[in-house]
Design a protein around this motif. Structure first.
Motif, PDB file in Angstrom:
ATOM      1  N   PHE A  11     -21.861  28.122 -32.864  1.00  0.00           N
ATOM      2  CA  PHE A  11     -21.789  28.644 -31.274  1.00  0.00           C
ATOM      3  C   PHE A  11     -20.634  28.979 -30.846  1.00  0.00           C
ATOM      4  O   PHE A  11     -20.710  29.756 -29.716  1.00  0.00           O
ATOM      5  CB  PHE A  11     -22.550  27.186 -30.571  1.00  0.00           C
ATOM      6  CG  PHE A  11     -23.989  27.130 -30.608  1.00  0.00           C
ATOM      7  CD1 PHE A  11     -24.783  26.938 -31.515  1.00  0.00           C
ATOM      8  CD2 PHE A  11     -24.506  27.468 -29.480  1.00  0.00           C
ATOM      9  CE1 PHE A  11     -26.154  26.899 -31.672  1.00  0.00           C
ATOM     10  CE2 PHE A  11     -25.809  27.670 -29.394  1.00  0.00           C
ATOM     11  CZ  PHE A  11     -26.749  27.472 -30.507  1.00  0.00           C
ATOM     12  N   GLN A  12     -19.364  28.374 -31.554  1.00  0.00           N
ATOM     13  CA  GLN A  12     -18.111  28.946 -31.024  1.00  0.00           C
ATOM     14  C   GLN A  12     -17.815  30.543 -31.636  1.00  0.00           C
ATOM     15  O   GLN A  12     -17.079  31.274 -30.752  1.00  0.00           O
ATOM     16  CB  GLN A  12     -17.248  28.061 -31.422  1.00  0.00           C
ATOM     17  CG  GLN A  12     -16.990  26.898 -30.848  1.00  0.00           C
ATOM     18  CD  GLN A  12     -16.102  25.726 -31.188  1.00  0.00           C
ATOM     19  OE1 GLN A  12     -15.598  25.733 -32.671  1.00  0.00           O
ATOM     20  NE2 GLN A  12     -15.605  24.735 -30.578  1.00  0.00           N
ATOM     21  N   GLN A  13     -18.474  30.608 -32.709  1.00  0.00           N
ATOM     22  CA  GLN A  13     -17.804  31.856 -33.351  1.00  0.00           C
ATOM     23  C   GLN A  13     -18.771  32.887 -33.308  1.00  0.00           C
ATOM     24  O   GLN A  13     -18.547  34.178 -33.743  1.00  0.00           O
ATOM     25  CB  GLN A  13     -17.195  31.768 -34.646  1.00  0.00           C
ATOM     26  CG  GLN A  13     -16.174  30.862 -34.883  1.00  0.00           C
ATOM     27  CD  GLN A  13     -15.566  30.489 -35.967  1.00  0.00           C
ATOM     28  OE1 GLN A  13     -15.846  30.962 -37.079  1.00  0.00           O
ATOM     29  NE2 GLN A  13     -14.570  29.735 -36.291  1.00  0.00           N
ATOM     30  N   THR A  57     -21.252  33.580 -30.931  1.00  0.00           N
ATOM     31  CA  THR A  57     -21.954  33.327 -29.463  1.00  0.00           C
ATOM     32  C   THR A  57     -22.563  34.721 -29.276  1.00  0.00           C
ATOM     33  O   THR A  57     -23.794  34.623 -28.488  1.00  0.00           O
ATOM     34  CB  THR A  57     -20.697  33.076 -28.563  1.00  0.00           C
ATOM     35  OG1 THR A  57     -20.047  32.354 -29.049  1.00  0.00           O
ATOM     36  CG2 THR A  57     -21.514  32.242 -27.352  1.00  0.00           C
ATOM     37  N   THR A  96     -23.032  20.276 -25.832  1.00  0.00           N
ATOM     38  CA  THR A  96     -21.572  20.419 -26.342  1.00  0.00           C
ATOM     39  C   THR A  96     -21.699  22.107 -26.845  1.00  0.00           C
ATOM     40  O   THR A  96     -20.804  22.791 -26.805  1.00  0.00           O
ATOM     41  CB  THR A  96     -20.925  19.631 -27.362  1.00  0.00           C
ATOM     42  OG1 THR A  96     -21.324  18.225 -26.921  1.00  0.00           O
ATOM     43  CG2 THR A  96     -19.537  19.800 -27.673  1.00  0.00           C
ATOM     44  N   LYS A  97     -22.674  22.174 -27.751  1.00  0.00           N
ATOM     45  CA  LYS A  97     -22.862  23.268 -28.536  1.00  0.00           C
ATOM     46  C   LYS A  97     -23.337  24.553 -27.645  1.00  0.00           C
ATOM     47  O   LYS A  97     -22.835  25.661 -27.308  1.00  0.00           O
ATOM     48  CB  LYS A  97     -23.718  23.402 -29.705  1.00  0.00           C
ATOM     49  CG  LYS A  97     -23.110  22.665 -30.833  1.00  0.00           C
ATOM     50  CD  LYS A  97     -24.085  21.981 -32.069  1.00  0.00           C
ATOM     51  CE  LYS A  97     -24.420  20.587 -31.309  1.00  0.00           C
ATOM     52  NZ  LYS A  97     -25.319  19.699 -32.377  1.00  0.00           N
ATOM     53  N   GLN A 102     -23.342  24.743 -24.748  1.00  0.00           N
ATOM     54  CA  GLN A 102     -22.251  25.358 -23.316  1.00  0.00           C
ATOM     55  C   GLN A 102     -21.779  26.440 -23.574  1.00  0.00           C
ATOM     56  O   GLN A 102     -21.417  27.429 -22.801  1.00  0.00           O
ATOM     57  CB  GLN A 102     -21.547  24.240 -23.189  1.00  0.00           C
ATOM     58  CG  GLN A 102     -20.852  24.399 -21.598  1.00  0.00           C
ATOM     59  CD  GLN A 102     -20.055  23.236 -21.286  1.00  0.00           C
ATOM     60  OE1 GLN A 102     -20.223  22.220 -21.862  1.00  0.00           O
ATOM     61  NE2 GLN A 102     -19.116  23.432 -20.392  1.00  0.00           N
ATOM     62  N   TYR A 103     -21.496  26.668 -24.859  1.00  0.00           N
ATOM     63  CA  TYR A 103     -20.726  28.085 -25.359  1.00  0.00           C
ATOM     64  C   TYR A 103     -21.555  29.269 -25.159  1.00  0.00           C
ATOM     65  O   TYR A 103     -21.215  30.258 -24.529  1.00  0.00           O
ATOM     66  CB  TYR A 103     -20.436  28.151 -27.037  1.00  0.00           C
ATOM     67  CG  TYR A 103     -19.244  27.340 -27.132  1.00  0.00           C
ATOM     68  CD1 TYR A 103     -17.775  27.605 -26.891  1.00  0.00           C
ATOM     69  CD2 TYR A 103     -19.427  26.040 -27.459  1.00  0.00           C
ATOM     70  CE1 TYR A 103     -16.763  26.754 -27.317  1.00  0.00           C
ATOM     71  CE2 TYR A 103     -18.360  24.960 -27.849  1.00  0.00           C
ATOM     72  CZ  TYR A 103     -17.066  25.277 -27.435  1.00  0.00           C
ATOM     73  OH  TYR A 103     -15.916  24.600 -27.730  1.00  0.00           O
ATOM     74  N   GLN A 128     -22.329  29.521 -21.282  1.00  0.00           N
ATOM     75  CA  GLN A 128     -20.904  30.422 -20.516  1.00  0.00           C
ATOM     76  C   GLN A 128     -20.824  31.754 -20.880  1.00  0.00           C
ATOM     77  O   GLN A 128     -20.826  32.726 -19.895  1.00  0.00           O
ATOM     78  CB  GLN A 128     -19.638  29.650 -21.116  1.00  0.00           C
ATOM     79  CG  GLN A 128     -18.290  30.188 -20.647  1.00  0.00           C
ATOM     80  CD  GLN A 128     -18.293  29.729 -19.120  1.00  0.00           C
ATOM     81  OE1 GLN A 128     -17.908  28.378 -18.908  1.00  0.00           O
ATOM     82  NE2 GLN A 128     -18.169  30.479 -18.044  1.00  0.00           N
ATOM     83  N   HIS A 129     -21.317  32.071 -22.017  1.00  0.00           N
ATOM     84  CA  HIS A 129     -21.201  33.677 -22.476  1.00  0.00           C
ATOM     85  C   HIS A 129     -22.531  34.225 -21.872  1.00  0.00           C
ATOM     86  O   HIS A 129     -21.963  35.410 -21.230  1.00  0.00           O
ATOM     87  CB  HIS A 129     -21.616  33.592 -24.024  1.00  0.00           C
ATOM     88  CG  HIS A 129     -21.615  34.997 -24.584  1.00  0.00           C
ATOM     89  ND1 HIS A 129     -20.613  35.603 -25.282  1.00  0.00           N
ATOM     90  CD2 HIS A 129     -22.555  35.895 -24.636  1.00  0.00           C
ATOM     91  CE1 HIS A 129     -20.542  36.815 -25.601  1.00  0.00           C
ATOM     92  NE2 HIS A 129     -21.986  36.974 -25.156  1.00  0.00           N
TER      93      HIS A 129
END
Ligand code: AVI
Length: 327
Positions: free
Chosen positions: A68-70, A72, A97-98, A100-101, A104-105
């Protein structure tokens, strides 16, 4: 803006307790004793699960977080698909938590959608709403408290747009394969052609890595399992002697079934309310399955339940997959 659908508290609590009692007695009266892992998550269970997620052996959460961070952008493409309007439903959203990335994107890209988190915990949803309204103020949130499928029906009825359902955190792994198939079929039945699912699944890997993730050196997973006995003592007036049970973990690399048990360390009789449950020394209570899949098996699960698997992303180790299925 934020809206929510919450269930009246007192009635809900009473019927939940009755269901808990029924499930526990039924599970412990069978020839093979078992308890349902969905009951792990009382206040202490939530706290212990947080600790599991932070322990070095438990890779599952970090792998999906990395995706999810990398990746997205790739996840966003799964969701946006052909660009038609959609709303995003998350089953078992927790603290998001996951996701949310991804949220936001999508907001940064000015994609219009409503986020509908579904969870059985009203407390978790209230906290989530509060956090999202301060961290992603432009996000429209409509939270739904209750059973996955009941709330999915409600969520689907709220909107005429295409639906995208997130089911993250390897939650499908806590169902035996046949139950997972039935779950996926039920999910498919609640959706329309063109709707999508993004599902997180833990993959088969070196068996030792898996076994250690569920039998951590510090004994947090053991405490997590034993906590259910403490919960039964407290809520159902039982008298389990926690010290007379021991956590045992087993992973079978052929089937991908990772199962946890509690083993009775002596002959003993437990009372739950007025009921007596005898345990022989070394008798087990089957507590939880965390099923592991190959990428191929994930695609087969999709096809067997009426979805078309269209794309997926794995973490850098190839240990976890978020797969996108189209209804
Ligand atoms: C919530 N679920 C996906 C976890 C898992 O990995 O099966 C629960 C868990 N049980 C022991 N450790 C973690």
């Amino acid at each position: 803006f934020t809206e929510s659908y919450m269930v009246p508290q007192a009635a809900q609590k009473k019927s939940a307790l009755e269901e808990f009692r029924r499930d526990v007695l039924e599970g412990l009266n069978g020839s093979v004793k078992k308890l349902q892992s969905k009951y792990f998550y009382d206040k202490e269970g939530d706290r212990l699960f947080q600790q599991i997620m932070n322990c070095p052996e438990y890779y599952v959460t970090n792998c999906e977080l990395e995706i999810f961070q990398q990746q997205t952008e790739l996840l966003a493409r799964m969701v946006i698909a052909d660009g038609s309007a959609f709303d995003l439903i998350e089953l078992g959203a927790g603290d998001a938590t996951k996701s949310q990335y991804l949220l936001q994107h999508l907001i940064n890209a000015e994609v219009p959608f409503t986020y509908m988190p579904i969870d059985i915990s009203g407390n978790i949803l209230s906290e989530l709403e509060e956090r999202l309204s301060s961290e992603i103020p432009a996000l429209r949130v409509r939270s739904l408290e209750g059973d996955y499928f009941e709330m999915l029906q409600k969520a689907v009825a709220f909107t005429l747009k295409r639906k995208v359902v997130l089911l993250l955190g390897a939650n499908i792994g806590n169902m035996a394969p046949q139950d997972a198939l039935e779950f996926a079929r039920r999910l498919r039945a609640g959706l329309q052609p063109g709707d999508r699912v993004v599902i997180g699944v833990d993959l088969k890997k070196h068996p030792r890595v898996i076994r250690e993730a569920y039998d951590d050196r510090e004994g947090i997973t053991a405490r997590f399992n034993l906590n259910l006995l403490a919960r039964i003592n407290r809520e159902l007036k039982a008298d389990f002697d926690i010290a007379q049970f021991e956590h045992y973990q087993h992973y079978d690399p052929d089937s991908g079934a990772c199962k946890s048990y509690l083993v009775s360390l002596c002959n003993q009789v437990i009372t739950i309310g007025k009921k007596e449950i005898p345990f022989a020394k070394d008798e087990t209570i089957y507590m939880e399955i965390s099923q592991k899949y190959t990428l191929n098996e994930v695609a087969m699960l999709a096809a067997d339940s009426g979805f078309i698997p269209v794309s997926h992303c794995t973490d850098s180790k190839g240990w976890f997959v978020d797969a996108c299925w189209v209804a």
